[in-house]
Design a protein around this motif. Structure first.
Motif, short mmCIF file in Angstrom:
data_model
loop_
_atom_site.label_atom_id
_atom_site.label_comp_id
_atom_site.label_asym_id
_atom_site.label_seq_id
_atom_site.Cartn_x
_atom_site.Cartn_y
_atom_site.Cartn_z
N LEU A 146 -8.06 32.31 -21.60
CA LEU A 146 -9.23 33.19 -21.60
C LEU A 146 -10.28 32.73 -20.59
CD1 LEU A 146 -9.58 33.86 -25.42
CD2 LEU A 146 -8.69 35.40 -23.67
N LEU A 147 -10.44 31.43 -20.44
CA LEU A 147 -11.36 30.91 -19.44
C LEU A 147 -10.90 31.27 -18.03
CD1 LEU A 147 -12.13 27.38 -20.92
CD2 LEU A 147 -13.72 29.29 -20.72
N ALA A 173 -19.10 26.01 -15.86
CA ALA A 173 -18.78 26.17 -17.28
C ALA A 173 -17.28 25.97 -17.53
CB ALA A 173 -19.23 27.54 -17.77
N LEU A 174 -16.45 26.47 -16.64
CA LEU A 174 -15.01 26.31 -16.77
C LEU A 174 -14.62 24.83 -16.75
CD1 LEU A 174 -12.12 27.57 -16.82
CD2 LEU A 174 -12.24 27.58 -14.33
N ALA A 175 -15.19 24.10 -15.81
CA ALA A 175 -14.89 22.67 -15.70
C ALA A 175 -15.36 21.92 -16.94
CB ALA A 175 -15.53 22.09 -14.45
N ASP A 226 -14.33 19.23 -22.16
CA ASP A 226 -14.62 19.14 -23.59
C ASP A 226 -13.36 19.28 -24.44
OD1 ASP A 226 -17.28 18.70 -23.15
OD2 ASP A 226 -17.90 20.77 -23.54
N LEU A 227 -12.44 20.14 -24.03
CA LEU A 227 -11.19 20.28 -24.76
C LEU A 227 -10.41 18.97 -24.75
CD1 LEU A 227 -10.00 23.81 -23.56
CD2 LEU A 227 -10.98 23.23 -25.78
N SER A 252 -7.18 20.77 -14.17
CA SER A 252 -8.48 20.92 -13.52
C SER A 252 -9.36 19.69 -13.67
CB SER A 252 -9.19 22.14 -14.10
OG SER A 252 -9.39 21.95 -15.47
N ALA A 253 -8.76 18.54 -13.84
CA ALA A 253 -9.55 17.33 -14.06
C ALA A 253 -10.04 16.75 -12.74
CB ALA A 253 -8.72 16.29 -14.80
#
Length: 167
Positions: free
Chosen positions: A52-53, A69-71, A76-77, A116-117
């Motif tokens: 969804l992101l 916000a995506l990063a 956070d996940l 995406s790290a």
């Protein structure tokens, strides 16, 4: 799979989610930590959240705040999974987990721990993994201080009215 360098979880729905491991030799303890981390992703529907992101990123690709916000959401996940895996872990297990993160992230192309790290998020994850946090009852102290504050707020106007205390 020989095509990936880090363990990952893929799939949109819980019934179709799968854990894919790179072709590396892992110890049983490492496999236990990897599967626990990835199963937490499955239980929390993190793959669906990331999907969804990505849809939001595709729709609002022009907004720089969306990319930030995506990063942050992705970090956070991962941090939430790390904290759950290390909830009651001692210092030795935390060191093993941090070492596993570092070895899983090491590639010839630099450091990456997920799709995406960044090196900053990997450093932060390693620092949190190695930090043994003491459980504190800070919420209770804050609640007591707030209750005392409001009690004093109500007491002061009642005690210092224009009339005397007896009246």
């Amino acid at each position: 799979s020989p095509d990936i360098t880090t363990p990952l979880c893929i799939g949109l729905f819980r019934t179709s989610m799968q854990v894919i491991l790179p072709t590396k030799d892992y110890t049983p303890d490492e496999l236990r930590m990897i599967f626990r981390h990835e199963l937490i992703h499955i239980v929390n529907y993190d793959c669906t959240t990331k999907f969804l992101l990505c849809i939001i990123a595709a729709l609002f690709w022009f907004n720089p705040l969306q990319w930030i916000a995506l990063a942050r959401c992705t970090e956070d996940l991962e941090l939430a999974c790390d904290e759950t895996v290390l909830a009651d872990a001692d210092e030795n297990i935390r060191y093993q987990y941090a070492t596993l993160l570092l070895h899983s992230a090491a590639t010839p192309f630099g450091f990456t721990s997920c799709l995406s790290a960044t090196s900053h998020s990997l450093r932060y994850r390693l620092k949190n993994a190695l930090q043994l946090r003491k459980k504190r009852s800070g919420c209770i102290v804050v609640a007591l201080l707030l209750a005392l504050f409001f009690a004093l707020l109500l007491y002061v106007p009642l005690a210092y009215d224009h009339d005397s205390g007896q009246e």
